[in-house]
Scaffold this active site. Structure first.
Site, PDB file in Angstrom:
ATOM      1  N   ARG A  51     -46.016 -36.480  44.803  1.00 32.89           N
ATOM      2  CA  ARG A  51     -47.438 -36.715  45.044  1.00 32.89           C
ATOM      3  C   ARG A  51     -48.274 -36.540  43.768  1.00 32.89           C
ATOM      4  O   ARG A  51     -49.033 -37.416  43.377  1.00 32.89           O
ATOM      5  CB  ARG A  51     -47.882 -35.703  46.107  1.00 32.89           C
ATOM      6  CG  ARG A  51     -49.242 -35.856  46.645  1.00 32.89           C
ATOM      7  CD  ARG A  51     -49.453 -34.755  47.686  1.00 32.89           C
ATOM      8  NE  ARG A  51     -48.462 -34.852  48.745  1.00 32.89           N
ATOM      9  CZ  ARG A  51     -48.617 -35.596  49.830  1.00 32.89           C
ATOM     10  NH1 ARG A  51     -49.723 -36.281  49.996  1.00 32.89           N
ATOM     11  NH2 ARG A  51     -47.684 -35.646  50.754  1.00 32.89           N
ATOM     12  N   THR A  52     -48.097 -35.408  43.110  1.00 32.04           N
ATOM     13  CA  THR A  52     -48.892 -35.127  41.907  1.00 32.04           C
ATOM     14  C   THR A  52     -48.513 -36.083  40.774  1.00 32.04           C
ATOM     15  O   THR A  52     -49.364 -36.570  40.035  1.00 32.04           O
ATOM     16  CB  THR A  52     -48.671 -33.659  41.463  1.00 32.04           C
ATOM     17  OG1 THR A  52     -48.987 -32.820  42.561  1.00 32.04           O
ATOM     18  CG2 THR A  52     -49.536 -33.289  40.285  1.00 32.04           C
ATOM     19  N   LYS A  80     -29.179 -29.074  29.671  1.00 30.93           N
ATOM     20  CA  LYS A  80     -28.169 -28.632  28.700  1.00 30.93           C
ATOM     21  C   LYS A  80     -28.586 -27.348  28.008  1.00 30.93           C
ATOM     22  O   LYS A  80     -27.963 -26.916  27.052  1.00 30.93           O
ATOM     23  CB  LYS A  80     -27.940 -29.735  27.655  1.00 30.93           C
ATOM     24  CG  LYS A  80     -27.390 -31.016  28.239  1.00 30.93           C
ATOM     25  CD  LYS A  80     -27.289 -32.098  27.162  1.00 30.93           C
ATOM     26  CE  LYS A  80     -27.087 -33.486  27.772  1.00 30.93           C
ATOM     27  NZ  LYS A  80     -27.684 -34.521  26.930  1.00 30.93           N
ATOM     28  N   ARG A 101     -45.452 -30.273  34.828  1.00 35.26           N
ATOM     29  CA  ARG A 101     -45.263 -29.380  35.967  1.00 35.26           C
ATOM     30  C   ARG A 101     -43.983 -28.605  35.733  1.00 35.26           C
ATOM     31  O   ARG A 101     -43.001 -29.160  35.237  1.00 35.26           O
ATOM     32  CB  ARG A 101     -45.125 -30.175  37.256  1.00 35.26           C
ATOM     33  CG  ARG A 101     -44.949 -29.253  38.447  1.00 35.26           C
ATOM     34  CD  ARG A 101     -45.190 -30.022  39.674  1.00 35.26           C
ATOM     35  NE  ARG A 101     -45.208 -29.256  40.878  1.00 35.26           N
ATOM     36  CZ  ARG A 101     -46.257 -29.237  41.680  1.00 35.26           C
ATOM     37  NH1 ARG A 101     -47.363 -29.864  41.332  1.00 35.26           N
ATOM     38  NH2 ARG A 101     -46.192 -28.620  42.818  1.00 35.26           N
ATOM     39  N   HIS A 129     -53.033 -24.765  39.403  1.00 31.53           N
ATOM     40  CA  HIS A 129     -52.923 -26.217  39.603  1.00 31.53           C
ATOM     41  C   HIS A 129     -54.346 -26.747  39.464  1.00 31.53           C
ATOM     42  O   HIS A 129     -54.976 -27.149  40.433  1.00 31.53           O
ATOM     43  CB  HIS A 129     -52.335 -26.482  40.991  1.00 31.53           C
ATOM     44  CG  HIS A 129     -51.927 -27.905  41.227  1.00 31.53           C
ATOM     45  ND1 HIS A 129     -51.896 -28.857  40.232  1.00 31.53           N
ATOM     46  CD2 HIS A 129     -51.536 -28.545  42.349  1.00 31.53           C
ATOM     47  CE1 HIS A 129     -51.495 -30.003  40.754  1.00 31.53           C
ATOM     48  NE2 HIS A 129     -51.282 -29.847  42.033  1.00 31.53           N
TER      49      HIS A 129
END
Ligand SMILES: [Zn+2]
Lengths: 302, 153
Positions: A51-52, A80, A101, A129
């Site tokens: 969504r974001t 890695k 994010r 957020h």
């Protein structure tokens, strides 16, 4: 706001919030403005959030920017064992703005300190957020015509809901009166209450949702998650107490609107969707305009 | 002359610093925070010494070493009562009291296990939001580490 990072909602002041909302209103009227034709925006999703990510990438595309990045760190060098610092230094050599994010709290702040280009936090664990907060503010402004002197109810999980904490902080700039409705176990943390007190504003706490419906301008609903309860029986007791349905809206104020950061589960019943109070889908759409405004402001073209 | 005084006289230093009034059992933490474990000068320390003021105390003496204000304040978390006494030619030159600083860097671990400082190689950084209760606001995860959760890295 050129070259400014947005990691935490408190990185911006009242004037800057209002500036972003003003630019967002302009993008809502005219979304396709190719202001970032010569820009590369990195979209780094170290954990998936479709969504974001889609909202940010739509915003960047509507501005004509090129988008690079990944939607899940599983397929990258991070898997890695590359450090966040190394990834960010590398990407900041390629892109003009980084949107990220990350599952760890504080990751975006750290990234902003090692990056040579501005960083926008699209969520760092349970911490911040800020673009969600800006789009919540934009939606409040749009529905009420102002941000000042409003009565705002927050309902559900007020303890862990990061969108609640940020929006409370931000709305302390606008003389809001707060109404908190939650089960005993999920009450607002003392740090947020302290913030309200420091601003000499008032808050009221309730356990019954019906108590606040007639008196507020905004109801901000959140999801109550089963995992938050140490005793599953406690969850069973409250799970249906914070569900909003059409019948409950009979005595609400005419200007009242319902917001929700989405996704919802059952806390707003579907019969609410058709009422004039429902605003949560429009709220999600607003996210694109607000993110356009932010990208444009940080790039220095607005 | 009691036993302690005799002991102190024996180890009197010509030039250097005496750190007095360290809370008992925190001497080793003080040695670590001030990096005296790697000091090449003479370092003497005692713990659980008799103190008129505090009952029991710790004490450190280090030759030819002097501390700046920000170094002194590093030990505020473990020894807020401590005094730094500078000695030159066997004479006390200055006494400096520890003060709780506004910012604390690197020495304390954030108590939030999901904080980036506990996952990647990031130096920790806190703002002291309450100097009496010792509440440390993490610059990264924005959570508060309280007095009872303070652990040194
Ligand atoms: Zn932290």
């Amino acid at each position: 706001m050129k070259d400014k990072n947005l990691v935490s909602i408190t990185d911006f002041n009242k004037e800057q919030y209002l500036k972003i909302l003003e630019i967002a209103a302009d993008f809502e009227k005219n979304p396709n403005q190719k202001l970032l034709n010569d820009h590369v925006v990195a979209s780094l999703f170290f954990e998936p959030s479709t969504r974001t990510r889609l909202s940010f990438e739509t915003a960047a595309n509507r501005l004509g920017a090129r988008v690079i990045g990944f939607s899940d760190s599983g397929s990258t060098s991070v898997k890695k064992g590359e450090s966040l610092k190394d990834t960010i230094i590398m990407v900041s050599g390629y892109a003009d703005i980084i949107v990220m994010r990350h599952p760890r709290e504080g990751a975006a702040r750290w990234a902003s300190e090692v990056s040579s280009v501005p960083v926008i936090n699209a969520g760092d664990g349970a911490n911040q957020h800020p673009t969600q907060c800006l789009l919540d503010m934009y939606s409040i402004m749009q529905t009420q015509g102002t941000l000042d002197n409003l009565n705002i109810a927050f309902v559900g999980d007020l303890k862990y809901g990061r969108t609640v904490h940020s929006l409370v902080q931000a709305m302390c700039n606008f003389n809001a009166t707060f109404h908190f409705v939650s089960p005993e176990e999920l009450k607002l943390p003392s740090a947020s209450k302290m913030h309200i007190k420091n601003n000499k504003l008032s808050y009221y706490q309730y356990t019954e949702l019906s108590d606040v419906i007639p008196i507020v301008d905004i109801i901000y609903m959140t999801r109550i998650q089963k995992e938050r309860f140490s005793d599953p029986l406690d969850y069973e007791k409250v799970k249906n107490s914070y569900v909003l349905d059409r019948a409950m809206l009979q005595n609400c104020k005419a200007n009242m609107k319902i917001l929700h950061p989405l996704p919802r589960v059952n806390e707003i019943s579907e019969d609410v969707d058709e009422t004039p109070q429902a605003f949560y889908f429009k709220q999600a759409e607003n996210g694109v305009y607000v993110r356009q405004a932010l990208l444009a402001a940080i790039a220095g073209v607005k | 002359m009691n036993k302690e005084q005799r002991h102190l006289n024996v180890t009197a230093i010509e030039n250097g610093t005496v750190i007095d009034h360290i809370p008992a059992n925190n001497v080793f933490k003080v040695l670590r925070i001030l990096n005296l474990e790697n000091n090449k000068n003479q370092v003497l320390f005692g713990d659980n010494l008799d103190s008129q003021k505090y009952g029991k105390k710790g004490l450190v003496k280090v030759s030819n070493t002097f501390f700046e204000g920000n170094e002194i304040n590093k030990i505020a978390l473990v020894a807020p009562t401590a005094t730094f006494i500078e000695i030159k030619n066997f004479e006390v030159v200055t006494k400096k009291q520890v003060e709780v600083p506004d910012q604390i860097k690197s020495i304390v671990k954030c108590f939030n296990p999901n904080c980036i400082t506990n996952v990647e190689n990031v130096p920790s950084r806190f703002t002291v939001v309450d100097k009496e209760q010792m509440k440390l606001l993490c610059h990264y995860c924005e959570k508060i580490t309280g007095k009872n959760n303070i652990v040194f890295r």
